[in-house]
Design an enzyme around this catalytic site. Structure first.
Site, PDB file in Angstrom:
ATOM      1  N   ILE A   1      -6.760   7.611  -1.896  1.00  0.00           N
ATOM      2  CA  ILE A   1      -6.869   5.939  -1.549  1.00  0.00           C
ATOM      3  C   ILE A   1      -7.920   5.907  -0.434  1.00  0.00           C
ATOM      4  O   ILE A   1      -7.569   6.481   0.823  1.00  0.00           O
ATOM      5  CB  ILE A   1      -5.463   5.637  -1.275  1.00  0.00           C
ATOM      6  N   SER A   2      -8.815   5.209  -0.797  1.00  0.00           N
ATOM      7  CA  SER A   2      -9.981   5.110   0.404  1.00  0.00           C
ATOM      8  C   SER A   2      -9.407   4.016   1.643  1.00  0.00           C
ATOM      9  O   SER A   2      -8.190   3.500   1.391  1.00  0.00           O
ATOM     10  CB  SER A   2     -11.087   4.095  -0.421  1.00  0.00           C
ATOM     11  N   ALA A   3      -9.988   4.258   2.492  1.00  0.00           N
ATOM     12  CA  ALA A   3      -9.880   3.743   3.702  1.00  0.00           C
ATOM     13  C   ALA A   3      -9.590   2.101   3.580  1.00  0.00           C
ATOM     14  O   ALA A   3     -10.767   1.587   3.098  1.00  0.00           O
ATOM     15  CB  ALA A   3     -10.522   3.993   5.027  1.00  0.00           C
TER      16      ALA A   3
ATOM     17  N   PHE B   1     -17.329   9.556  -0.242  1.00  0.00           N
ATOM     18  CA  PHE B   1     -16.286   9.614  -1.368  1.00  0.00           C
ATOM     19  C   PHE B   1     -16.092  10.798  -1.964  1.00  0.00           C
ATOM     20  O   PHE B   1     -16.790  11.754  -1.725  1.00  0.00           O
ATOM     21  CB  PHE B   1     -16.568   8.369  -2.487  1.00  0.00           C
TER      22      PHE B   1
ATOM     23  N   ARG C   1       0.801  -1.245  -0.045  1.00  0.00           N
ATOM     24  CA  ARG C   1      -0.030  -0.057   0.009  1.00  0.00           C
ATOM     25  C   ARG C   1       0.833   1.232  -0.007  1.00  0.00           C
ATOM     26  O   ARG C   1       0.468   2.396  -0.701  1.00  0.00           O
ATOM     27  CB  ARG C   1      -0.933   0.174   1.164  1.00  0.00           C
TER      28      ARG C   1
END
Length: 390
Positions: free
Chosen positions: A58-60, A200, A25
């Protein structure tokens, strides 16, 4: 990270655990400390516009895991990702294997260039990154077994790209709220399964939608409503400076009690439903919202009322922390709006709090859709979202 995601139930399959364990990540978030990149609850912002608003992130990890679990990805599947960044596409590539196809679309060349570079450097050059407006960029590339949307969409124009038996995972916005739905075809429409509370960055391009927003008190207090007449910011600012109505409901919530269905219940009852929040950087001492983000509110052009919480109380027997839900109202119609919102809180608590969540369906915009007995139809450009309490 994987152990924590398993513990909270976001990761439930060994395949998804293996993908999260393998994809680095931090390679896709070089601007963030490693600890922040691997925080299961935090989003990493990767691009902001001139006003400082995030336009790509970048989403959780918890949310990425939940959406991937919902997608039920298997080896050999064809997958369309809408909203790029690279990391999520790499996870998808792990799950569909070398015989699968992953296409990731984004409207921002900064984002697509970055995603292409990071994917190649991390060992996923097979992911096809496409620069274009997601409204139509993938029209010639389908069909897809899974369509996974990683931006806040106000509409869902991608149903025609879905293969028979396919699934669309879409964070769909309505009334200022966002729920991530798993859409599966059901005859001439889609059933919206497992709505998950999320947030989002809004979609850009042809799919963008302009909500009505009023920034009050120098921008520290924000009101948002999805449709209806324009808001009179000056009048609402004056209302905020005026007298305040307070109404208390007698309804209490515990420290960890979920009450997100309250938002849905109130949104189903009135077209004046909107949300209020304080500026996340500066905060505000002018309002006391029940939640940090997107607290329910009833909003008219010159008046508003919003949900608040009273001070902490301790239950006499269990010692549990409890908070009473109340309403603050402002403006000429503030008292009437506060009374209406308080009444809906009481109704929700009495009749719907322990009830199953409402059903959601998605229909073509030109379909004849009967209004639900209890619920609401949200018309969009290409589709109609129906929320029905049964």
């Amino acid at each position: 990270m994987v152990a924590e995601l398993r513990e909270r139930g976001a990761i439930r399959s060994s395949e998804i655990a293996a993908a999260f364990a393998k994809v680095p990540r931090e390679k896709f978030a070089p601007e963030a400390p490693v600890s922040a990149a691997y925080s299961t609850r935090d989003t990493v912002v990767t691009r902001r516009n001139a006003d400082g608003k995030a336009t790509s992130s970048i989403s959780a990890p918890w949310l990425q895991a939940e959406m991937l679990e919902a997608a039920r990805l298997q080896h050999g599947m064809r997958v369309l990702e809408i909203g790029s960044g690279g990391y999520n596409a790499a996870l998808i590539a792990e799950l569909v294997g070398p015989d699968g196809l992953v296409i990731s679309v984004d409207i921002d060349p900064f984002v697509t260039d970055r995603a292409t570079r990071f994917l190649a450097e991390s060992g996923y050059p097979q992911v096809k990154v496409v620069l274009g407006d997601a409204e139509h960029a993938a029209d010639e590339l389908g069909p897809f077994d899974v369509i996974l949307v990683t931006i806040g969409a106000w509409d869902c124009p991608w149903g025609h790209l879905l293969a028979p038996g396919g699934r669309m995972i879409v964070p769909l916005r309505f009334c200022g709220l966002t729920r991530s739905f798993t859409f599966v075809r059901d005859g001439d429409h889609f059933a919206g399964l497992d709505p998950t509370v999320c947030g989002f960055i809004p979609i850009q391009g042809a799919g963008a939608h302009q909500e009505h927003v009023a920034a009050l008190a120098g921008g520290t207090v924000n009101l948002l409503i999805d449709a209806g007449p324009d808001l009179d910011t000056a009048a609402l600012d004056r209302a905020l400076d005026g007298d305040r109505t307070e109404r208390w409901t007698g309804v209490t919530v515990g420290h960890n009690d979920p009450f997100d269905t309250l938002h849905l219940w109130v949104a189903a009852q009135t077209e004046t439903f909107g949300v209020i929040w304080a500026d996340p950087q500066r905060g505000s001492d002018r309002i006391e919202p029940a939640m940090r983000w997107f607290t329910p509110a009833l909003i008219t052009p010159d008046s508003f009322a919003y949900l608040t919480m009273g001070p902490e109380r301790r239950d006499g027997e269990s010692g549990e922390r409890r908070y009473e839900l109340g309403v603050h109202g402002y403006g000429k119609h503030g008292d009437a709006l506060a009374r209406q919102l308080a009444d809906e809180v009481v109704t929700w608590d009495r009749d719907w709090r322990q009830h199953p969540d409402p059903d959601f369906t998605l229909h073509p915009i030109d379909a004849t859709v009967p209004a639900p007995a209890i619920g609401r139809v949200f018309p969009k450009r290409h589709t109609q979202l129906v929320m029905a309490w049964t």
